[in-house]
Design a protein around this motif. Structure first.
Motif, PDB file in Angstrom:
ATOM      1  N   ILE A   4      44.258  28.187  30.806  1.00 24.12           N
ATOM      2  CA  ILE A   4      45.008  28.679  31.951  1.00 24.12           C
ATOM      3  C   ILE A   4      45.634  30.010  31.558  1.00 24.12           C
ATOM      4  O   ILE A   4      46.326  30.099  30.549  1.00 24.12           O
ATOM      5  CB  ILE A   4      46.103  27.675  32.360  1.00 24.12           C
ATOM      6  N   PRO A   5      45.391  31.069  32.326  1.00 24.15           N
ATOM      7  CA  PRO A   5      45.948  32.369  31.943  1.00 24.15           C
ATOM      8  C   PRO A   5      47.465  32.383  32.075  1.00 24.15           C
ATOM      9  O   PRO A   5      48.025  31.839  33.014  1.00 24.15           O
ATOM     10  CB  PRO A   5      45.305  33.344  32.929  1.00 24.15           C
ATOM     11  N   VAL A   6      48.110  32.989  31.089  1.00 22.45           N
ATOM     12  CA  VAL A   6      49.561  33.105  31.135  1.00 22.45           C
ATOM     13  C   VAL A   6      49.984  34.558  31.293  1.00 22.45           C
ATOM     14  O   VAL A   6      51.161  34.846  31.421  1.00 22.45           O
ATOM     15  CB  VAL A   6      50.224  32.485  29.885  1.00 22.45           C
ATOM     16  N   LYS A   7      49.013  35.465  31.299  1.00 21.41           N
ATOM     17  CA  LYS A   7      49.289  36.876  31.519  1.00 21.41           C
ATOM     18  C   LYS A   7      48.018  37.527  32.038  1.00 21.41           C
ATOM     19  O   LYS A   7      46.936  37.291  31.513  1.00 21.41           O
ATOM     20  CB  LYS A   7      49.744  37.529  30.223  1.00 21.41           C
ATOM     21  N   LEU A   8      48.168  38.331  33.085  1.00 19.95           N
ATOM     22  CA  LEU A   8      47.020  38.995  33.687  1.00 19.95           C
ATOM     23  C   LEU A   8      47.171  40.499  33.599  1.00 19.95           C
ATOM     24  O   LEU A   8      48.276  41.025  33.657  1.00 19.95           O
ATOM     25  CB  LEU A   8      46.904  38.606  35.166  1.00 19.95           C
ATOM     26  N   THR A   9      46.049  41.174  33.511  1.00 19.53           N
ATOM     27  CA  THR A   9      46.071  42.629  33.591  1.00 19.53           C
ATOM     28  C   THR A   9      46.173  43.024  35.053  1.00 19.53           C
ATOM     29  O   THR A   9      45.959  42.205  35.953  1.00 19.53           O
ATOM     30  CB  THR A   9      44.805  43.240  32.978  1.00 19.53           C
ATOM     31  N   GLU A  10      46.459  44.277  35.293  1.00 25.76           N
ATOM     32  CA  GLU A  10      46.566  44.756  36.675  1.00 25.76           C
ATOM     33  C   GLU A  10      45.224  44.632  37.391  1.00 25.76           C
ATOM     34  O   GLU A  10      45.161  44.261  38.565  1.00 25.76           O
ATOM     35  CB  GLU A  10      47.062  46.199  36.695  1.00 25.76           C
ATOM     36  N   GLU A  11      44.137  44.904  36.684  1.00 27.57           N
ATOM     37  CA  GLU A  11      42.806  44.800  37.278  1.00 27.57           C
ATOM     38  C   GLU A  11      42.479  43.346  37.652  1.00 27.57           C
ATOM     39  O   GLU A  11      41.982  43.075  38.750  1.00 27.57           O
ATOM     40  CB  GLU A  11      41.761  45.335  36.298  1.00 27.57           C
ATOM     41  N   GLN A  12      42.770  42.411  36.750  1.00 32.64           N
ATOM     42  CA  GLN A  12      42.538  40.991  37.047  1.00 32.64           C
ATOM     43  C   GLN A  12      43.387  40.545  38.241  1.00 32.64           C
ATOM     44  O   GLN A  12      42.913  39.818  39.113  1.00 32.64           O
ATOM     45  CB  GLN A  12      42.878  40.129  35.834  1.00 32.64           C
ATOM     46  N   PHE A  13      44.639  40.969  38.259  1.00 35.76           N
ATOM     47  CA  PHE A  13      45.530  40.599  39.351  1.00 35.76           C
ATOM     48  C   PHE A  13      45.001  41.118  40.687  1.00 35.76           C
ATOM     49  O   PHE A  13      44.935  40.381  41.675  1.00 35.76           O
ATOM     50  CB  PHE A  13      46.941  41.141  39.095  1.00 35.76           C
ATOM     51  N   PHE A  38      54.189  38.759  39.058  1.00 34.10           N
ATOM     52  CA  PHE A  38      53.365  37.553  38.968  1.00 34.10           C
ATOM     53  C   PHE A  38      53.284  37.059  37.533  1.00 34.10           C
ATOM     54  O   PHE A  38      53.318  35.847  37.282  1.00 34.10           O
ATOM     55  CB  PHE A  38      51.967  37.835  39.530  1.00 34.10           C
ATOM     56  N   ASN A  39      53.181  37.972  36.571  1.00 36.18           N
ATOM     57  CA  ASN A  39      53.159  37.572  35.163  1.00 36.18           C
ATOM     58  C   ASN A  39      54.463  36.890  34.751  1.00 36.18           C
ATOM     59  O   ASN A  39      54.454  35.950  33.964  1.00 36.18           O
ATOM     60  CB  ASN A  39      52.884  38.774  34.253  1.00 36.18           C
ATOM     61  N   LEU A  40      55.592  37.340  35.288  1.00 38.18           N
ATOM     62  CA  LEU A  40      56.870  36.683  34.990  1.00 38.18           C
ATOM     63  C   LEU A  40      56.917  35.283  35.599  1.00 38.18           C
ATOM     64  O   LEU A  40      57.439  34.349  34.982  1.00 38.18           O
ATOM     65  CB  LEU A  40      58.032  37.536  35.486  1.00 38.18           C
TER      66      LEU A  40
END
Length: 135
Positions: A4-13, A38-40
Motif C-alpha cells: 500500500i503506497p504511503v507516499k505518492l509523487t505529484e505525477e502518480q497523484f 494527500f500524502n499527509l
C-alpha cells in the motif's frame, strides 16, 4: 514490505488519485499542492497518529507551511463527499482481473471462535451450586 503506497509523487497523484477527488471550484484554494496534502492524509492513515502530530512541511526558517488542520479538513471533506469511495472503486476496477476471489471469505467462516464456553446458563449454574451446598 507493504504494497500500500504511503507516499505518492505529484505525477502518480495527478494520474491515479486526483481525477477521483473533489477539488474546490470556487472559494478558498489551499496554497499547498493537493498531492502534499494527500500524502499527509496517507501518513496519518498509515501510522495511526493523531492529526495534531502530523509532520507538516516547513520553510527554510522552520516555520510550518500549513496547519495540521489542512490535511484533516481535506480528509473529512473527501470522506463526506464520497471521493474516497470513488477512489476505492476505481482501484478495484483497475486490478479486478488480478484479484483471486476464490480465497476471499466475507461470512466469517474462518474467524476464530472462543473455546471453553460454559455449558449451563447462569441461572442453572446458580441452582446447581445451591443444590450441592445445601444439606
Amino acid at each position: 514490505m507493504s504494497t500500500i503506497p504511503v507516499k505518492l509523487t505529484e505525477e502518480q497523484f495527478n494520474t491515479y488519485i486526483k481525477p477521483h477527488l473533489s477539488v474546490a471550484k470556487r472559494g478558498y484554494v489551499s496554497r499547498q499542492p493537493l498531492f502534499q496534502i494527500f500524502n499527509l492524509v496517507l501518513h496519518v492513515l498509515h501510522t495511526g497518529s493523531q492529526w495534531e502530530e502530523t509532520p507538516v512541511p516547513t520553510d527554510g526558517d522552520n516555520n510550518p507551511l500549513m496547519s495540521w488542520q489542512v490535511p484533516r479538513y481535506h480528509f473529512y471533506k473527501w470522506s463526506k463527499d464520497g471521493s474516497f469511495d470513488r477512489l476505492f472503486q476505481a482501484g478495484i476496477l483497475e486490478i479486478r482481473y488480478e484479484l483471486n476471489v476464490s480465497i476471499l471469505n466475507f461470512d466469517g467462516s474462518h474467524s476464530a471462535a472462543k473455546k471453553g464456553a460454559k455449558k449451563l446458563p447462569i441461572k442453572d449454574e446458580k441452582r446447581l451450586k445451591q443444590a450441592i451446598s445445601s444439606p
